[in-house]
Design an enzyme around this catalytic site. Structure first.
Site, PDB file in Angstrom:
ATOM      1  N   ASP A 124       0.830  -1.253   0.136  1.00 15.34           N
ATOM      2  CA  ASP A 124       0.065   0.091   0.182  1.00 15.34           C
ATOM      3  C   ASP A 124       1.038   1.164   0.116  1.00 15.34           C
ATOM      4  O   ASP A 124       2.005   1.301   0.068  1.00 15.34           O
ATOM      5  CB  ASP A 124      -0.825  -0.009   1.061  1.00 15.34           C
ATOM      6  CG  ASP A 124      -1.470  -1.378   1.244  1.00 15.34           C
ATOM      7  OD1 ASP A 124      -2.383  -1.720   0.541  1.00 15.34           O
ATOM      8  OD2 ASP A 124      -1.358  -1.982   2.716  1.00 15.34           O
ATOM      9  N   ASP A 153      -2.411  -1.256  -4.787  1.00 16.65           N
ATOM     10  CA  ASP A 153      -3.032  -1.893  -3.469  1.00 16.65           C
ATOM     11  C   ASP A 153      -3.969  -0.896  -3.160  1.00 16.65           C
ATOM     12  O   ASP A 153      -4.484  -0.127  -3.567  1.00 16.65           O
ATOM     13  CB  ASP A 153      -2.009  -2.764  -2.784  1.00 16.65           C
ATOM     14  CG  ASP A 153      -2.664  -3.477  -1.974  1.00 16.65           C
ATOM     15  OD1 ASP A 153      -3.626  -3.743  -1.601  1.00 16.65           O
ATOM     16  OD2 ASP A 153      -1.902  -4.702  -1.524  1.00 16.65           O
ATOM     17  N   ASP A 157      -3.544   0.858   4.715  1.00 15.62           N
ATOM     18  CA  ASP A 157      -4.347  -0.172   5.196  1.00 15.62           C
ATOM     19  C   ASP A 157      -3.516  -0.677   6.633  1.00 15.62           C
ATOM     20  O   ASP A 157      -2.344  -0.297   6.988  1.00 15.62           O
ATOM     21  CB  ASP A 157      -3.856  -1.410   4.493  1.00 15.62           C
ATOM     22  CG  ASP A 157      -4.560  -1.373   3.056  1.00 15.62           C
ATOM     23  OD1 ASP A 157      -5.439  -0.412   2.613  1.00 15.62           O
ATOM     24  OD2 ASP A 157      -4.764  -2.718   2.167  1.00 15.62           O
ATOM     25  N   ARG A 212     -13.851   0.546  -0.217  1.00 15.14           N
ATOM     26  CA  ARG A 212     -13.003   0.563   1.122  1.00 15.14           C
ATOM     27  C   ARG A 212     -12.741   2.052   1.563  1.00 15.14           C
ATOM     28  O   ARG A 212     -11.664   2.505   1.607  1.00 15.14           O
ATOM     29  CB  ARG A 212     -11.680  -0.248   0.763  1.00 15.14           C
ATOM     30  CG  ARG A 212     -11.780  -1.577   0.404  1.00 15.14           C
ATOM     31  CD  ARG A 212     -10.461  -2.286   0.480  1.00 15.14           C
ATOM     32  NE  ARG A 212     -10.648  -3.619   0.106  1.00 15.14           N
ATOM     33  CZ  ARG A 212      -9.832  -4.547  -0.009  1.00 15.14           C
ATOM     34  NH1 ARG A 212      -8.374  -4.308   0.167  1.00 15.14           N
ATOM     35  NH2 ARG A 212      -9.797  -5.857  -0.523  1.00 15.14           N
TER      36      ARG A 212
END
Ligand SMILES: *[C@@H]1O[C@H](CO)[C@@H](O)[C@H](O)[C@H]1NC(C)=O
Ligand SMILES: *[C@@H]1O[C@H](CO)[C@@H](O)[C@H](O)[C@H]1NC(C)=O
Length: 312
Positions: A124, A153, A157, A212
């Protein structure tokens, strides 16, 4: 004049919309204030970096250090960030193609940096694994939606038994998979084990994400004063996650709050055209003080302020 300045700085201090910021600021908002607190590299030396090699070595150890990213640094790499660091953007401090990777680190601040175009090989843009007390503040995270969804990605996260994380005053935009908390559905044992994966999202602007925004798989999330604009899927609560969502606005987002075995308590949230399908959960309070702007004031307070907008 004096009065209005006083009111303004009181407003800024209580809401986390800091107008006069310093490279030694410590986390004052959300879960990163708990535990041992989050002061990053405060007290250590200040090092300015302009190359990938200098950045990599400046953040590697666990000695307290303030690392100033000055201007644009481009590369294709995953840079491991050790404990006790503040990574501060200055002169439009911009990491292109370079992921920051926290793995078993604690007490880290990432602030006022711009991040883009990190290929999924490098995970990420900001990866937080097995790490505690992390403050991500006033960052600008984006890629694009021109490639397939796994070309990049996540933006930021927070996984694998991390805890006490705050993501505040940030602009997350133009990307497929925004921000994931927890891990895969079959890795819950690790995340639910000894820690709770507690994450605060405050005063952020989410724009043009496919999904997300964030997604919680397990974990505890406090989301307040956020503005979600034009997402395909907004917030997702799964696998036993407990969320408290307050004082926020969704615009142009049909699936505002989506649930699969997850829960949310939702207060003063303007869903716009969107729906909330989450069953009411149990997270009705959090153990720190915070200030709600009220949903009617969030959009004006966050747009153009969230992101790498500080003078540092
Ligand atoms: C972080 O810094 C503190 C001192 O400020 C030190 O006690 C601790 O060992 C450091 N953490 C790590 C993982 O080195
Ligand atoms: C992160 O830590 C895990 C151990 O928990 C280790 O297996 C892995 O290699 C580490 N990753 C990196 C990139 O250092």
């Amino acid at each position: 004049m004096l009065l209005s300045q006083t009111v303004l700085s009181f407003f800024a201090a209580t809401c986390g919309l800091v107008s006069a910021a310093s490279i030694t600021d410590v986390c004052t908002v959300g879960y990163c204030t708990l535990g041992s607190g989050t002061s990053g590299g405060k007290g250590g030396e200040t090092v300015t970096v302009t190359t990938l090699a200098a950045l990599t070595s400046a953040v590697a150890d666990s000695t307290p250090r303030i690392v100033v990213v000055s201007g644009t640094i481009s590369g294709a790499a995953k840079v491991l960030v050790g404990s006790n660091k503040s990574i501060i953007g200055r002169n439009s401090g911009h990491l292109v193609g370079i992921g920051l990777f926290l793995n078993h680190s604690s007490n880290v601040i990432i602030r006022n940096t711009i991040h883009s175009k990190v290929l999924s090989t490098y995970e990420d843009e900001i990866t937080i694994k097995y790490s505690t007390n992390v403050w991500v503040d006033h960052v600008d995270l984006s890629n694009d939606r021109d490639h397939d969804k796994d070309y990049y990605d996540g933006l930021v996260d927070v996984t694998r038994a991390s805890d006490y994380v705050t993501i505040s005053n940030s602009y997350l935009h133009d990307h497929w998979k925004g921000s994931l908390v927890g891990h895969s559905d079959n890795n819950q044992a690790e995340d639910t084990g000894h820690l709770y994966v507690r994450v605060t999202y405050a005063n952020n602007h989410f724009y043009n994400l496919y999904s997300r925004g964030p997604m919680f798989r397990i974990g505890t999330g406090h989301l307040f004063n956020n503005y979600w604009q034009d997402l395909d899927d907004g917030v997702r609560t799964r696998a036993g996650a407990q969320l408290l969502i307050e004082s926020s606005v969704f615009e142009g987002t049909n699936d505002a709050i989506i649930a699969k075995d997850g829960y949310a308590v939702v207060r003063d949230v303007d869903l716009g055209q969107g729906t909330n399908e989450a069953p009411t959960g149990t997270l009705t309070s959090v153990p720190y003080a915070y200030t709600l702007l009220g949903s009617a004031k969030v959009k004006a307070a966050v747009v153009g302020v969230a992101g790498a907008t500080l003078s540092l």
